[in-house]
Design an enzyme around this catalytic site. Structure first.
Site, PDB file in Angstrom:
ATOM      1  N   GLY A 328      42.284  39.050  40.959  1.00 23.83           N
ATOM      2  CA  GLY A 328      40.615  38.730  40.778  1.00 23.83           C
ATOM      3  C   GLY A 328      39.906  39.589  39.639  1.00 23.83           C
ATOM      4  N   ASP A 329      40.532  39.659  39.086  1.00 26.41           N
ATOM      5  CA  ASP A 329      39.673  39.500  37.414  1.00 26.41           C
ATOM      6  C   ASP A 329      40.372  37.804  37.091  1.00 26.41           C
ATOM      7  OD1 ASP A 329      40.138  42.109  38.169  1.00 26.41           O
ATOM      8  OD2 ASP A 329      41.974  42.192  37.127  1.00 26.41           O
TER       9      ASP A 329
END
Length: 379
Positions: A328-329
């Site tokens: 996600g990052d």
């Protein structure tokens, strides 16, 4: 006829001189911006001073008139900042089976810098974009964390706290996965004010990415305080957080938020499993103040709803998931990189975000530029 030749010669010479002037002017600006980009993280105040008094970070007209020139120039002079409130050293070990109460022998170990904002900075660096990681560190573990982040080519300007130490998170990967997370340092009011003083040096050319949890030693409304503090300054702020941390900042109109489908469902007390299902709820977050909403959905792909009303969907690229931590990052980093490189084109940024998140998931480490480009070719 001779007069015409002389006139043509003068015109030709003038044009050559113009080109030389352009080159010299560009070279001077280029060197100045690179010099400041190299030194400003030592002290963010240097950048503010140079911008205010020497205007070396102001783009000349020939850079802003052309879209490609402007995009290139802004990549030189703008800076991306990430904030990680509670970074950690992640100590990852593997063994066949964990037996409580016994001595267990591991067959693999690794120490990595941890924290969502730090992850974003590392991936941005892999994609060719400079960033500066902000936050709090303490003790010998804080020094080790900074060294590891620097080893990834990332700039840092962490505030060194006086009490405690940067936490160590132990991740045991055996027949079952077990995590033991440390506490982190104590952060005083004065140290927190130093963070706000750093943020005061940001300009409208910069982008700020705030992500991750807030430690118990800080006010629970830290996200709101930062957003309110920077409100009206033209800084594009990206927020990657859950539940109230996310909901409470929407009134300040963040540039981008990135919940996953489970976090989005938890906000509205529902279960969201398909791309079509998340769209109306993404729009509800826009009604609450979010400008752009990017929703990651692991193997289901992703959805992007822009402030212009665009709705973009993408299935997940094909590949074998090796490690989903930080995916996600990575998507946030990829979106930001694509946004800057394309002069704010939503489709390019979205595709870049999807492929960067997937490339990290398909690798034991974070995505590289080559891995991202390979996946982009398959979409």
């Amino acid at each position: 006829m001779p007069k015409l030749k002389i006139f043509c010669a003068i015109v030709s010479l003038y044009r050559r001189l113009q080109n030389v002037t352009f080159f010299i002017d560009f070279l001077v600006n280029f060197l100045a911006t690179v010099l400041i980009e190299k030194i400003f993280c030592t002290s963010l105040y240097l950048k503010s001073f140079a911008t205010k008094y020497f205007h070396v970070l102001e783009p000349p007209s020939y850079m802003t008139d052309n879209k490609q020139h402007r995009s290139f120039y802004l990549r030189l002079v703008s800076m991306i900042y990430t904030v990680t409130f509670n970074p950690a050293l992640d100590y990852v070990v593997r063994l066949d089976k964990l037996v409580p109460g016994e001595i267990n022998r591991i067959n693999y170990e690794n120490v990595m810098p941890g924290g969502k904002g730090i992850n974003v900075s590392i991936v941005l660096g892999n994609l060719g974009h400079a960033s500066c990681a902000l936050g709090f560190t303490a003790g010998f573990t804080g020094s080790a964390l900074e060294q590891l982040v620097a080893a990834h080519g990332c700039k840092t300007d962490f505030i060194h706290t006086q009490t405690g130490m940067t936490r160590i998170n132990v991740k045991v990967k055996a027949d079952e996965e077990t995590e033991i997370n440390g506490i982190g340092p104590r952060i005083t009011t004065n140290e927190l004010q130093r963070l706000f003083a750093q943020l005061d040096q940001l300009t409208a050319k910069d982008m700020l990415i705030i992500s991750g949890s807030v430690p118990s030693v800080l006010p629970s409304d830290m996200y709101e305080q930062i957003m309110a503090h920077l409100s009206g300054r033209g800084i594009e702020i990206v927020v990657d957080a859950e539940l109230d941390l996310l909901l409470n900042v929407l009134q300040y109109h963040p540039f981008l938020i990135k919940p996953n489908n489970h976090e989005l469902g938890a906000i509205f007390n529902t279960t969201l499993t398909t791309r079509d299902e998340v769209i109306p709820y993404a729009k509800k977050l826009q009604e609450k103040g979010a400008r752009n909403v990017l929703i990651s959905m692991a193997g289901e792909g992703a959805v992007f709803v822009s402030e212009k009303g665009e709705v973009l969907q993408s299935p997940a690229p094909k590949g074998v998931v090796v490690n989903s931590v930080g995916a996600g990052d990575s998507m946030v980093a990829g979106f930001v990189a694509g946004w800057l490189e394309s002069n704010n084109d939503a489709l390019t940024a979205f595709r870049m975000g999807v492929c960067t998140g997937s490339a990290s998931a398909f690798s034991a480490d974070f995505a590289t530029r080559d891995e991202v480009n390979a996946l982009l070719a398959t979409l």
